[in-house]
Design a protein around this motif. Structure first.
Motif, mmCIF file in Angstrom:
data_model
loop_
_atom_site.group_PDB
_atom_site.id
_atom_site.type_symbol
_atom_site.label_atom_id
_atom_site.label_comp_id
_atom_site.label_asym_id
_atom_site.label_seq_id
_atom_site.Cartn_x
_atom_site.Cartn_y
_atom_site.Cartn_z
ATOM 1 N N TYR A 368 55.061 69.059 28.248
ATOM 2 C CA TYR A 368 54.563 67.815 28.793
ATOM 3 C C TYR A 368 54.916 67.257 29.957
ATOM 4 C CZ TYR A 368 51.582 65.654 25.058
ATOM 5 O OH TYR A 368 50.448 65.127 24.408
ATOM 6 N N ILE A 375 51.458 65.380 30.505
ATOM 7 C CA ILE A 375 50.714 65.243 29.209
ATOM 8 C C ILE A 375 50.517 66.940 29.031
ATOM 9 C CG2 ILE A 375 48.523 65.147 27.901
ATOM 10 C CD1 ILE A 375 48.138 62.491 29.635
ATOM 11 N N ALA A 436 55.292 59.661 26.443
ATOM 12 C CA ALA A 436 53.998 60.477 26.227
ATOM 13 C C ALA A 436 52.948 59.395 25.982
ATOM 14 C CB ALA A 436 54.072 61.416 24.891
#
Length: 515
Positions: A368, A375, A436
């Motif tokens: 990520y 992402i 996130a």
């Protein structure tokens, strides 16, 4: 998680969360991360709930009762038979968030769905995890701890009634010579395409159909899926099991034999391994053999599939396989495996599994934080002999290169953060989940909702593909919310012992049996 899909306090944050500035797209590991400044403005869980409400409002205005919202064009899509997949998938999350108005909008709609009619092919697997799982979860929650959220008790009972209707309409899928079901169904003519089925699409039915059996008192539902599962527990031919407990992916409904030796914790295989453990959690006495099968697969994964990229030996990935050949490739879908090992470590009292799961969490976290959007991509690899020249510098820095750059609103990394936090209490996992969530919000927010994107490794994510997945409601927003809440609710996973609920692969919690 992890669901398998074949190859997602304060002040109201509607104004700030829905339009996070580009400055939020910074390295979440830096000392002066804007996310850390932002979190002090309001409660994180409320921020997630606000995004849920915004997503629902866009869907409800422009797409309901179709399956999905097309947020760029304010249109609707029906990839799941036009029965309102986003509504059913959103129910358990709305319940857990206490969104009473949304709960009642959904449960007054579900009784009018005609599960016997659709103009498109039906996937037994997708219909089971989304619709059947969503309705059974809603029934368990509304006939239990969240009963006060329903305005009409008849709507609650209809969740079970409609689950029975749906299963009855799907049950002809099991009318194969072996009892292995067909997956691709024509409900109108009650026939299938008779093609081979898959490991995940056969092995990810048992939790929902057994729960329906227990709630309805009709043992037939359980018998159908238990017979199908038996072929997966004792695979033939022997070559279909290249490592103990790890098997191929293609299965013949004609005779129950495996037709390939390809596999791993990847789409098309993943949730079979997930349900081995979760059925043991659901009923330890009835499903002890599935636990033993899970232990075989887990131990083989650690022994044979564990891999460390040459440039970054500190990172742990799980490879896939073709026979006994190791293939250094994985997927966003596979990143649920970290949470699965952590859950197994708690349930089976195995610190080794917990530690291994935490190593996998770290690997997925690296995937990520190294991209332009923060992402992770749909698919990535770390084979030093196959690095695309254009990604050589990226590979040498990060330890992986990108095979498929899209992001389809998938939940698996945040799902594993959730299990890591509940097992350890280490707040860094809450921070990782928040990072996130902020990155996903900043990149996928568009028009009337949230859209899949084309390229996680370019600023802004490239093209918005105009599709808001139903599991955005069921999984991404649920796990993002649950990890930021206090954790005392009975449906939360604990720090070991006997959990009272177990999450299906679409993140719908169902109450466990007590035998």
């Amino acid at each position: 998680m992890v669901c398998a899909r074949l190859l997602a306090v304060g002040a109201v944050l509607s104004s700030s969360v829905l339009a996070l500035p580009k400055s939020f797209r910074t390295d979440p590991t830096t000392e002066h991360n804007p996310v850390r400044q932002f979190e002090a403005q309001a409660d994180r869980a409320q921020a997630v709930a606000d995004v849920f409400k915004t997503s629902w409002e866009g869907y409800y205005k422009y797409a309901f009762p179709n399956d999905e919202l097309k947020p760029v064009t304010n249109g609707a899509s029906n990839s799941r038979n036009g029965w309102g997949a986003s509504a059913v998938d959103a129910l358990s999350t709305a319940l857990i968030m206490g969104e009473k108005e949304i709960v009642n909008q959904i449960i007054t709609y579900i009784p009018v769905i005609n599960f016997g009619s659709t103009g498109s092919e039906v996937s037994l697997f997708e219909t089971t995890i989304r619709y059947l799982g969503g309705m059974l979860s809603g029934y368990d929650l509304l006939s239990g701890p969240l009963a006060h959220l329903a305005n009409n008790k008849a709507d609650v009972e209809a969740l079970l009634t409609q689950s029975i209707h749906l299963a009855n309409n799907l049950s002809f899928a099991f009318e194969s010579p072996s009892g292995i079901p067909y997956n691709n169904l024509d409900l109108e003519d009650r026939r299938s395409d008779r093609s081979n089925n898959g490991l995940a699409t056969v092995g990810t039915l048992i939790l929902e159909w057994v729960r329906l059996s227990d709630l309805s008192g009709n043992a037939t539902y359980a018998k159908l899926v238990e017979k199908a599962e038996s072929y997966l527990l004792k695979p033939t031919p022997a070559a279909a099991e290249p490592f103990p407990g790890l098997v191929g992916m293609s299965i013949s409904p004609e005779d129950g034999t495996f037709k390939d030796v390809v596999g791993g914790w990847i789409g098309g295989a993943d949730s079979f391994y997930e349900y081995l453990l979760k059925m043991y959690i659901y009923s330890p006495t009835r499903y002890a053999p599935l636990k033993e099968r899970f232990v075989l697969a887990a131990d083989s994964t650690i022994t044979y599939l564990t891999s460390h990229p040459a440039p970054r030996p500190d990172i742990t990935f799980v490879a896939m396989y073709r026979g006994t050949q190791i293939i250094k490739t994985s997927q966003h879908l596979a990143c649920f495996h970290a949470g699965q090992f952590i859950l197994a470590g708690q349930v089976l009292n195995s610190p080794r599994y917990i530690q291994y799961g935490l190593e996998l969490v770290n690997g997925c976290h690296e995937v990520y934080i190294q991209t332009a959007t923060h992402i992770g991509p749909e698919q990535f690899s770390w084979d030093s002999t196959s690095v695309p020249p254009a990604q050589a510098a990226f590979f040498n820095r990060t330890g992986f290169y990108i095979d498929a750059a899209s992001y389809q609103l998938r939940p698996e990394v945040i799902e594993s953060y959730y299990y890591a936090y509940r097992a350890t209490g280490d707040k860094k996992y809450q921070d990782w989940a928040w990072d996130a969530f902020v990155a996903i919000n900043a990149t996928t927010r568009v028009g009337s909702g949230y859209s899949s994107i084309a390229d996680v490794n370019v600023e802004g994510g490239g093209e918005h593909t105009d599709f808001q997945e139903s599991f955005w409601f069921a999984e991404v927003l649920k796990y993002s919310y649950l990890i930021q809440t206090a954790g005392g609710e009975e449906w939360q996973v604990g720090k070991g012992g006997r959990d009272r609920w177990v999450f299906n692969t679409e993140a719908h919690p169902v109450r466990v049996a007590y035998s």
